[in-house]
Design a protein around this motif. Structure first.
Motif, PDB file in Angstrom:
ATOM      1  N   THR A 207       0.825  -1.208   0.000  1.00  0.00           N
ATOM      2  CA  THR A 207       0.000   0.000   0.000  1.00  0.00           C
ATOM      3  C   THR A 207       0.859   1.257   0.000  1.00  0.00           C
ATOM      4  OG1 THR A 207      -0.154  -0.109   2.414  1.00  0.00           O
ATOM      5  CG2 THR A 207      -1.948  -1.102   1.152  1.00  0.00           C
ATOM      6  N   LYS A 208       2.106   1.137   0.436  1.00  0.00           N
ATOM      7  CA  LYS A 208       3.044   2.258   0.440  1.00  0.00           C
ATOM      8  C   LYS A 208       4.358   1.812  -0.199  1.00  0.00           C
ATOM      9  CE  LYS A 208       0.256   4.730   3.104  1.00  0.00           C
ATOM     10  NZ  LYS A 208      -0.458   5.913   2.610  1.00  0.00           N
ATOM     11  N   LYS A 209       5.052   2.729  -0.860  1.00  0.00           N
ATOM     12  CA  LYS A 209       6.360   2.418  -1.427  1.00  0.00           C
ATOM     13  C   LYS A 209       7.337   2.104  -0.296  1.00  0.00           C
ATOM     14  CE  LYS A 209       5.661   5.263  -5.539  1.00  0.00           C
ATOM     15  NZ  LYS A 209       6.133   6.407  -6.348  1.00  0.00           N
ATOM     16  N   ASP A 210       8.132   1.058  -0.485  1.00  0.00           N
ATOM     17  CA  ASP A 210       9.020   0.600   0.580  1.00  0.00           C
ATOM     18  C   ASP A 210      10.325   0.097  -0.032  1.00  0.00           C
ATOM     19  OD1 ASP A 210      10.281  -0.941   2.665  1.00  0.00           O
ATOM     20  OD2 ASP A 210       8.354  -1.021   3.700  1.00  0.00           O
ATOM     21  N   TYR A 227       2.804  -4.758  -6.956  1.00  0.00           N
ATOM     22  CA  TYR A 227       1.757  -3.755  -7.130  1.00  0.00           C
ATOM     23  C   TYR A 227       1.851  -2.703  -6.035  1.00  0.00           C
ATOM     24  CZ  TYR A 227      -0.389  -6.755 -10.603  1.00  0.00           C
ATOM     25  OH  TYR A 227      -0.619  -7.486 -11.731  1.00  0.00           O
ATOM     26  N   GLY A 228       1.403  -1.497  -6.359  1.00  0.00           N
ATOM     27  CA  GLY A 228       1.410  -0.411  -5.393  1.00  0.00           C
ATOM     28  C   GLY A 228       2.267   0.761  -5.813  1.00  0.00           C
ATOM     29  N   TYR A 229       3.026   0.583  -6.911  1.00  0.00           N
ATOM     30  CA  TYR A 229       3.890   1.650  -7.405  1.00  0.00           C
ATOM     31  C   TYR A 229       3.307   2.352  -8.638  1.00  0.00           C
ATOM     32  CZ  TYR A 229       7.699   0.405  -4.253  1.00  0.00           C
ATOM     33  OH  TYR A 229       8.467   0.196  -3.126  1.00  0.00           O
ATOM     34  N   ASN A 230       2.185   1.826  -9.126  1.00  0.00           N
ATOM     35  CA  ASN A 230       1.461   2.411 -10.265  1.00  0.00           C
ATOM     36  C   ASN A 230       2.359   2.637 -11.483  1.00  0.00           C
ATOM     37  OD1 ASN A 230      -0.914   3.333 -11.494  1.00  0.00           O
ATOM     38  ND2 ASN A 230      -0.446   5.470 -11.007  1.00  0.00           N
ATOM     39  N   ARG A 233       7.148  -1.666 -15.173  1.00  0.00           N
ATOM     40  CA  ARG A 233       8.591  -1.617 -15.407  1.00  0.00           C
ATOM     41  C   ARG A 233       9.246  -2.865 -14.826  1.00  0.00           C
ATOM     42  NH1 ARG A 233      11.361   3.589 -13.157  1.00  0.00           N
ATOM     43  NH2 ARG A 233       9.837   4.492 -14.608  1.00  0.00           N
ATOM     44  N   LYS A 234      10.233  -3.378 -15.511  1.00  0.00           N
ATOM     45  CA  LYS A 234      10.951  -4.567 -15.043  1.00  0.00           C
ATOM     46  C   LYS A 234      12.330  -4.164 -14.535  1.00  0.00           C
ATOM     47  CE  LYS A 234      11.899  -9.321 -16.679  1.00  0.00           C
ATOM     48  NZ  LYS A 234      12.027  -9.839 -15.364  1.00  0.00           N
ATOM     49  N   GLN A 235      12.671  -4.659 -13.341  1.00  0.00           N
ATOM     50  CA  GLN A 235      13.987  -4.430 -12.744  1.00  0.00           C
ATOM     51  C   GLN A 235      14.507  -5.761 -12.225  1.00  0.00           C
ATOM     52  OE1 GLN A 235      13.891  -1.369  -9.749  1.00  0.00           O
ATOM     53  NE2 GLN A 235      13.209   0.230 -11.155  1.00  0.00           N
ATOM     54  N   GLY A 236      15.317  -6.434 -13.017  1.00  0.00           N
ATOM     55  CA  GLY A 236      15.845  -7.730 -12.602  1.00  0.00           C
ATOM     56  C   GLY A 236      14.735  -8.738 -12.398  1.00  0.00           C
ATOM     57  N   ASN A 237      14.661  -9.303 -11.196  1.00  0.00           N
ATOM     58  CA  ASN A 237      13.646 -10.329 -10.905  1.00  0.00           C
ATOM     59  C   ASN A 237      12.310  -9.728 -10.469  1.00  0.00           C
ATOM     60  OD1 ASN A 237      14.685  -9.361  -8.444  1.00  0.00           O
ATOM     61  ND2 ASN A 237      14.188 -11.269  -7.383  1.00  0.00           N
ATOM     62  N   ILE A 238      12.216  -8.397 -10.484  1.00  0.00           N
ATOM     63  CA  ILE A 238      10.981  -7.726 -10.069  1.00  0.00           C
ATOM     64  C   ILE A 238      10.324  -7.050 -11.270  1.00  0.00           C
ATOM     65  CG2 ILE A 238      10.041  -5.810  -8.712  1.00  0.00           C
ATOM     66  CD1 ILE A 238      12.070  -6.434  -6.574  1.00  0.00           C
ATOM     67  N   GLU A 239       9.014  -7.298 -11.410  1.00  0.00           N
ATOM     68  CA  GLU A 239       8.240  -6.625 -12.445  1.00  0.00           C
ATOM     69  C   GLU A 239       7.158  -5.790 -11.758  1.00  0.00           C
ATOM     70  OE1 GLU A 239       5.788  -7.567 -16.574  1.00  0.00           O
ATOM     71  OE2 GLU A 239       6.869  -9.168 -15.530  1.00  0.00           O
ATOM     72  N   PHE A 240       7.299  -4.465 -11.832  1.00  0.00           N
ATOM     73  CA  PHE A 240       6.281  -3.575 -11.289  1.00  0.00           C
ATOM     74  C   PHE A 240       5.096  -3.576 -12.245  1.00  0.00           C
ATOM     75  CE2 PHE A 240      10.293  -2.024  -9.532  1.00  0.00           C
ATOM     76  CZ  PHE A 240       9.977  -1.917  -8.180  1.00  0.00           C
ATOM     77  N   ARG A 241       3.901  -3.735 -11.684  1.00  0.00           N
ATOM     78  CA  ARG A 241       2.710  -3.898 -12.517  1.00  0.00           C
ATOM     79  C   ARG A 241       1.628  -2.896 -12.108  1.00  0.00           C
ATOM     80  NH1 ARG A 241       2.503  -7.975 -16.481  1.00  0.00           N
ATOM     81  NH2 ARG A 241       0.979  -9.370 -15.531  1.00  0.00           N
ATOM     82  N   THR A 242       0.789  -2.499 -13.067  1.00  0.00           N
ATOM     83  CA  THR A 242      -0.361  -1.647 -12.782  1.00  0.00           C
ATOM     84  C   THR A 242      -1.609  -2.507 -12.603  1.00  0.00           C
ATOM     85  OG1 THR A 242      -0.497  -1.289 -15.166  1.00  0.00           O
ATOM     86  CG2 THR A 242       0.507   0.467 -13.855  1.00  0.00           C
ATOM     87  N   GLU A 244      -4.477  -3.162 -13.812  1.00  0.00           N
ATOM     88  CA  GLU A 244      -5.243  -3.934 -14.793  1.00  0.00           C
ATOM     89  C   GLU A 244      -4.723  -5.365 -14.953  1.00  0.00           C
ATOM     90  OE1 GLU A 244      -2.431  -1.253 -17.288  1.00  0.00           O
ATOM     91  OE2 GLU A 244      -3.635  -1.108 -15.462  1.00  0.00           O
ATOM     92  N   HIS A 245      -3.499  -5.639 -14.476  1.00  0.00           N
ATOM     93  CA  HIS A 245      -2.942  -6.995 -14.557  1.00  0.00           C
ATOM     94  C   HIS A 245      -3.210  -7.823 -13.305  1.00  0.00           C
ATOM     95  CE1 HIS A 245      -0.735  -5.552 -18.050  1.00  0.00           C
ATOM     96  NE2 HIS A 245      -0.174  -4.607 -17.325  1.00  0.00           N
ATOM     97  N   PHE A 246      -3.853  -7.212 -12.295  1.00  0.00           N
ATOM     98  CA  PHE A 246      -3.893  -7.825 -10.972  1.00  0.00           C
ATOM     99  C   PHE A 246      -4.614  -9.174 -10.960  1.00  0.00           C
ATOM    100  CE2 PHE A 246      -5.473  -8.409  -6.622  1.00  0.00           C
ATOM    101  CZ  PHE A 246      -4.298  -8.221  -5.909  1.00  0.00           C
ATOM    102  N   LEU A 247      -5.786  -9.245 -11.561  1.00  0.00           N
ATOM    103  CA  LEU A 247      -6.547 -10.505 -11.531  1.00  0.00           C
ATOM    104  C   LEU A 247      -5.797 -11.636 -12.232  1.00  0.00           C
ATOM    105  CD1 LEU A 247     -10.250  -9.426 -12.106  1.00  0.00           C
ATOM    106  CD2 LEU A 247      -9.310 -10.531 -10.082  1.00  0.00           C
TER     107      LEU A 247
END
Length: 345
Positions: A207-210, A227-230, A233-242, A244-247
């Motif tokens: 819910t908050k950036k950490d 999720y939570g960063y709106n 973007r992909k950074q190594g093994n982490i993919e930040f998602r918006t 609409e991809h959640f379900l």
């Protein structure tokens, strides 16, 4: 029947419940007006008749509830409702509800007292007051504070309908008018077949950036959808998602790491997904969710996430999946109980 339904506007959990229950009530022929604020108003306003109010708001800083700032903010903001009391009087006299429902919304219980209407309390927070709970000593102060807050919102009601995934007993003095039901599950999630697949990434919802938690995830040999960063973007093994991809990620994920909110935790249990809960400090309701999750062996929890804890959780996914597969969550139970309660009012 005309129903005035008060819904807490904090987060999306209360509005998720309202989407399910209000839709059911309208399909049964009842007329519903929802009194709400904040995020819930934005979710519900296009689907139901809504009456907007100034609501209570919790203030967090770095995932910690700031109690003094919360009290000061609400003394300034919430009390503005009383300057517009004629609007509430007009609502009650024009709509003239036969019944009031409150989901941790404090104005509707006041209106029901002033206008002598029956009240159903429908939430998961009244677990703290109506159910037998085992609370570790280190959380005793937070528990009594949270319990007092819940009683301030609604202490007396004609009926209490409490959503819970645990099997705690109802206290003796509440057994005549309290029902415990499985959590309602929103329609989009119900369309997903439980244990459909575990082939996706680990779903992380913050819910908050950490930065510290992201740093820990980057150090682990696993793929994470965050999720939570709106942003996408992909950074190594982490993919930040918006969002609409959640379900899609919820359906396919191996497991979930998230705050200990009741709604997402319930959806994870319904879908048989192991859950690592990160309760917000100072918000005992989330701590209670996390404690019950661990007790049921559906996952783990931590207030201060570490690499070791995360790796231990991932090593035990099969154990958690086994316990989840044994558990039966019946989201239709709620409708049967409400039909029964409405018949008696």
């Amino acid at each position: 029947m005309k129903i005035l339904y008060g819904v807490c506007g904090e987060g999306f959990g209360h509005s998720s419940r309202a989407l399910v229950l209000a839709d059911y009530l309208e399909k049964k022929g009842h007329e519903v007006i929802i009194l709400t604020h904040g995020q819930a108003y934005n979710v519900l306003k296009g689907k139901f008749k809504c009456f907007k109010v100034k609501g209570l708001h919790l203030i967090f800083e770095k995932s910690v509830l700031k109690k003094r700032k919360t009290v000061n903010y609400n003394l300034r903001n919430f009390t503005r409702n009383f300057y517009k009391w004629k609007n509430f009087d007009r609502l009650m006299k024009k709509f003239n509800p036969d019944l009031c429902i409150s989901d941790m919304e404090p104005i509707v219980p006041v209106l029901r007292n002033w206008y002598n209407k029956p009240l159903i309390c429908f939430d998961n927070q009244h677990r703290l007051t109506n159910l037998e709970l085992r609370v570790p000593k280190q959380y005793a102060t937070d528990f009594f504070l949270a319990k007092s807050v819940v009683e301030t919102f609604v202490k007396r009601a004609d009926y209490f309908v409490i959503t819970s995934f645990s099997k705690n007993q109802i206290k003796k003095r509440f057994r005549k008018n309290t029902f415990v039901v499985s959590p309602p599950i929103r329609g989009d999630v119900r369309k997903i077949k439980p244990n459909a697949t575990y082939k996706g990434k680990i779903l992380v919802y913050l819910t908050k950036k950490d930065r510290q938690r992201i740093k820990i995830l980057k150090s682990i040999k696993e793929a994470f959808a965050v999720y939570g960063y709106n942003k996408d973007r992909k950074q190594g093994n982490i993919e930040f998602r918006t969002r609409e991809h959640f379900l899609e990620d919820l359906k396919d994920c191996k497991a979930i790491i998230s705050t200990a909110g009741f709604t997402l935790m319930s959806e994870a249990i319904y879908l048989k997904k192991p859950y690592f809960a990160l309760p917000l400090k100072g918000q005992f309701e989330q701590t209670m969710n996390a404690l019950l999750l661990k007790e049921a062996e559906f996952g783990e929890y931590s207030e201060d996430l570490t690499k070791k804890q995360t790796e231990n959780f991932l090593k035990n996914l099969e154990k958690y999946k086994g316990k989840l597969k044994e558990y039966k969550l019946n989201p239709d139970e709620l409708f049967k109980v409400f039909d029964k309660v409405l018949m008696s009012i």
